[in-house]
Design a protein around this motif. Structure first.
Motif, PDB file in Angstrom:
ATOM      1  N   LEU A 183       0.832  -1.205   0.000  1.00 41.33           N
ATOM      2  CA  LEU A 183       0.000   0.000   0.000  1.00 41.33           C
ATOM      3  C   LEU A 183       0.869   1.258   0.000  1.00 41.33           C
ATOM      4  N   GLN A 186       2.320   1.902  -3.307  1.00 41.36           N
ATOM      5  CA  GLN A 186       1.336   2.418  -4.265  1.00 41.36           C
ATOM      6  C   GLN A 186       0.889   3.833  -3.896  1.00 41.36           C
ATOM      7  N   TYR A 226      -0.597   4.884  -1.090  1.00 43.40           N
ATOM      8  CA  TYR A 226      -1.732   5.068  -0.178  1.00 43.40           C
ATOM      9  C   TYR A 226      -1.183   5.507   1.171  1.00 43.40           C
ATOM     10  N   PRO A 239      -4.780   4.076   5.244  1.00 43.67           N
ATOM     11  CA  PRO A 239      -5.512   2.812   5.151  1.00 43.67           C
ATOM     12  C   PRO A 239      -6.340   2.530   6.404  1.00 43.67           C
ATOM     13  N   ALA A 250      -7.544   3.719   1.452  1.00 41.54           N
ATOM     14  CA  ALA A 250      -7.407   2.282   1.203  1.00 41.54           C
ATOM     15  C   ALA A 250      -8.160   1.537   2.303  1.00 41.54           C
ATOM     16  N   PRO A 300      -8.893   1.474  -8.351  1.00 39.24           N
ATOM     17  CA  PRO A 300      -8.054   1.721  -7.175  1.00 39.24           C
ATOM     18  C   PRO A 300      -7.565   3.172  -7.043  1.00 39.24           C
ATOM     19  N   GLY A 360      -7.929   2.195  -2.551  1.00 37.59           N
ATOM     20  CA  GLY A 360      -7.366   0.852  -2.727  1.00 37.59           C
ATOM     21  C   GLY A 360      -8.167  -0.141  -1.906  1.00 37.59           C
ATOM     22  N   VAL A 387      -8.196  -4.256  -0.511  1.00 36.70           N
ATOM     23  CA  VAL A 387      -7.477  -5.526  -0.371  1.00 36.70           C
ATOM     24  C   VAL A 387      -8.348  -6.504   0.420  1.00 36.70           C
ATOM     25  N   THR A 399      -7.028  -7.507  -5.022  1.00 33.14           N
ATOM     26  CA  THR A 399      -5.776  -7.870  -4.371  1.00 33.14           C
ATOM     27  C   THR A 399      -6.155  -8.601  -3.089  1.00 33.14           C
ATOM     28  N   SER A 442      -7.258  -4.040  -7.807  1.00 35.31           N
ATOM     29  CA  SER A 442      -7.966  -3.214  -6.832  1.00 35.31           C
ATOM     30  C   SER A 442      -7.062  -2.368  -5.939  1.00 35.31           C
ATOM     31  N   SER A 443      -5.750  -2.637  -5.995  1.00 35.01           N
ATOM     32  CA  SER A 443      -4.835  -1.819  -5.194  1.00 35.01           C
ATOM     33  C   SER A 443      -3.636  -1.378  -6.025  1.00 35.01           C
TER      34      SER A 443
END
Lengths: 326, 326
Positions: free
Chosen positions: B168, B171, B173, B176, B235, B259, B263, B265, B281, B323-324
């Motif tokens: 995360l 990417q 993010y 979360p 996320a 995403p 995001g 997961v 993900t 998705s992430s």
DNA sequence: GTGAAAGCGCTAACAT
DNA sequence: ATGTTAGCGCTTTCAC
């Protein structure tokens, strides 16, 4: 471990009497029975199933079998609910479960079971003839189409499918497709037949299409092909919920709107059906009721071994949601 | 029913010899053993488990228990695969399964089992202390946090969650949320702790949010609230796949793109994870491997009752999908 | 209304 | 290397 002898000593009676208090096979004076029960409770006694089986030759263990590779169950929350139903219902009636291995072993001791339940057997199921040959009472969930008579518990899949076609006609769909798979469970035979019949009655074209496997992915790919035809279907009815999700997915990819341009119907009313967008019209079946009835039959047969096969048909219910409501 | 005596007569040896051919507990001359096996095959003999249990006091039946009401299993295809793994692995090793009823009955004959496997027990699980008290060997899938030591097989959930937070962060993010539930399975405790730790390490804000139940619906409603905050999360990591579907659903309803803006997961890598759009993900665990290891432990303990508890940790694998992936 | 005892199929000392 | 036999916990005839 507390034995029947300990209880007999504690209660000041013979083991015979204790045995009869627990089996109920002959009358015991009320006072005596109370004493025995009190003694048993005090000592934490429970009859030993293995010893009982050895003495009587009869077992209270029920074999349970799923064709996980073949059937829709593996991918289906329905499965877990069925199992939960079995565990609860059998505990109530004093039965115990054993999971049969996927494949028949010729040396499997059928005598160790007081009955067996087969969930959605296909004709290729080897357990059914194997057990029948050994006089092990079999109850199937869904009918066994492999040439051996068994007792069964089933849903009224056909009638529900007739309702589905009626509903589709009412919503103005005219070219429905039934998306099924080639596994020969009675359930599929039923919905396929009823689909044809229902479409005929409502003057809908009836087309039956098979996907290669049960995955949502197969359903999606098959549906993509269907929708790209010159005259595509305007409704897809699926044999299981998660195939319907694949169908909806395919429609979305092609920019086809559900339910306006394409009606979608699933089967099972699992958590998946409420998850789709739009929400899925589906046929609801009650796994707990199936389990309860199957155990009831096993219990009946156990207490009365000579009674004839029984057949129980439970209702299915059409749940209309957005995916087929124009 | 063919008994050991029939085989002994047919083969012209004593029952003792037949017994030992089947149990392997003492050396039998090769020629003799072959004759016995041939006779047994000819007569279709298989040792009677009940009689064996009565004579030895030991059972080859393994109790199996799921907390279906509490755990994520009911809604999870993972469940069926685990069961399939149990059926296959136990058949291989000559064990037999019995499904334990949902609730403990005080009179349940623990002696009728050679061991028990509890799937994702919570501290409130009454079977674990009940069985431990009766010296029935228990193997749990996931650790039992109720104060009784057991052997267990578990996944490396914590390590996988550290990878999730790392992913995360990579990417981009930064805020979360971990969406969990209040059931006290070790699995949840592990991912919650690792989530906090992983976020700390990567300097992400770490927030833990509980939904009221396991349904996708709860996840969706909870996420709607989260996303409408002044500074919403970017996320959402979920304790199970189908909650992630609910999260994606909520984002879609609010016009938030996955995403890019959010995001998502999941966990489990069930069929559901491949179904979500965008694809989910998720953290993959191998139910068959869990089952196989659990049976292996039961088998070890059966052959060597005094051996100490064992703990097995299997790897989990982070599967990165759309998705992430920004 | 209750008991005594044989025996279900197998294992495991104790023999030889 | 193999056999004899007591007995595991229970049910069930037969007896009272």
């Amino acid at each position: 471990m507390t034995t029947i002898k300990d209880v007999a000593n504690e209660a000041g009676v013979s083991v015979t009497t204790v045995s009869h208090v627990f089996s109920g096979k002959r009358k015991v004076a009320k006072r005596t029975a109370e004493n025995v029960l009190a003694a048993a409770a005090k000592l934490g006694y429970a009859p030993d199933a293995a010893a009982r089986k050895l003495a009587t030759g009869r077992s209270t263990t029920v074999g349970l079998h799923f064709e996980l590779g073949e059937s829709a169950l593996l991918l289906n929350p329905f499965f877990a609910q069925l199992l939960m139903g079995f565990a609860a219902a059998s505990a109530e009636r004093g039965f115990t479960f054993t999971l049969l291995p996927p494949e028949v072993t010729n040396s499997y001791p059928a005598g160790s079971m007081g009955g067996a339940i087969m969930v959605d057997p296909t004709p290729g199921n080897e357990w059914v003839p194997f057990l029948a040959r050994q006089n092990c009472r079999v109850v199937t969930i869904g009918r066994y189409l492999g040439g051996v008579e068994t007792s069964w518990v089933d849903n009224n899949h056909g009638e529900a499918m007739l309702e589905v076609t009626k509903h589709l006609a009412e919503q103005g769909y005219s070219r429905p497709v039934l998306l099924s798979v080639r596994h020969r469970m009675s359930y599929l035979a039923d919905i396929e037949a009823a689909f044809q019949q229902g479409c005929l009655a409502k003057r809908l074209t009836a087309e039956l299409v098979y996907t290669t496997d049960l995955s949502d992915r197969s359903a999606r790919l098959t549906t993509r092909n269907l929708l790209q035809r010159p005259s595509p279907p305007d409704a897809v009815v699926c044999a299981i919920d998660h195939m319907a999700l694949g169908v909806a997915h395919a429609a979305e990819e092609l920019g086809i709107t559900v339910p306006t341009e394409l009606g979608v119907v699933g089967a099972g009313d699992t958590v998946l059906s409420r998850h789709a967008s739009p929400k899925l019209t589906t046929v609801r079946v009650d796994p707990q009721a199936l389990a309860r009835e199957a155990i009831r039959l096993i219990s009946d047969f156990w207490h009365n071994p000579t009674s004839p096969d029984q057949h129980i048909r439970l209702p299915s219910e059409l749940i209309i949601r957005a995916s087929s409501s124009r």
